[in-house]
Scaffold this motif. Sequence first.
Motif: not given
Length: 322
Positions: A128-154
């Motif tokens: 996370y971006r600091g404690r109690y922050g949003t998900l870090s960009q490195k995690v988002i980039d690693f999973l990719g847009k398609q995967r993060t989209g599936k996670l948001k839907n589910r």
Amino acid sequence: MSDSKTSVRKTIVEKVKVLHSSPGDTFFPDFLFQNGEKPTDVWQIFTTTRTGLLPSKTGIHTCYSEEEASALAAKYPVGSELPDSQGVEEYKMDLVRAIMESDFPFGVCAGDEESPLAFDVLGDSGIYRGRYGTLSQKVIDFLGKQRTGKLKNRFGENWHVAAAFEYCWLKFPHSSPAFVAASYQYHYYITNDDFSAGYHWRDLEVLVHGVEAEATKAIETRKKAGVSGSRKSAQSREDRRNALMTAMEDVARRNPQIAQLGEKALVQLATAEATESDPALWRQGKGQVMEYLGEIRRGEAGKDLQAKYRALFPAKPPKRIG
């Protein structure tokens, strides 16, 4: 706090057993071949391991040749350490996604409530971006847009918890505080499995606060102390045998007739002299002097002491019968 992205526990092999079986045998793994032809022979390797102070568990690996089974069994013998890895990344990705996208509750049982410690650990680990922050960009980039989209839907608004869990599963050892923290949040917020969440919270506290490290260190210290104690005991026994023989020689030199009365008479006087000369050495062992003497006589204490004993008590020639 130590690095939350590194493994804390060691996994040690406790037992390895290779079992050969054929179709029809009791232990033949029929379930592996329900949709295909059964091989004539399989070799199953049962490997029992223990990770840190957790309970032992047994895994099974199936091989289709004796050579393959022998090589795999020899790779990690009893007492060796297994690498903290769940396999190649493609397999790890398939496994974690199959778990997350099924309705089967994956976890273990225990219980507790929400813990800010997990946010601290994941924030310090860069999830996370600091404690109690949003998900870090490195995690988002690693999973990719398609995967993060599936996670948001589910998973809806808790998609970031699922993303953190998937990332930690794939990237960190499963005994690392970061993975345990992500597992705690996954079960608390997504599966609603309070028992598993509580277990992971307690496990996280144990890892982060060094409880397990200190316990493991204490166990190793006791083991070393036991080895050291055994060595010290053996050395003290050797010292007492040497001191006993020295005292026996001194007594016999001053009173040659004592040796003629036999070894018991000489040992009795020699023990008193040795004890007076070095009381600390003889705080223990005075009740074992006849054992020491037997070891000297038989040569178990070394040839030098045996030679000195024979000089005091020469072997008597056999008598003729007649």
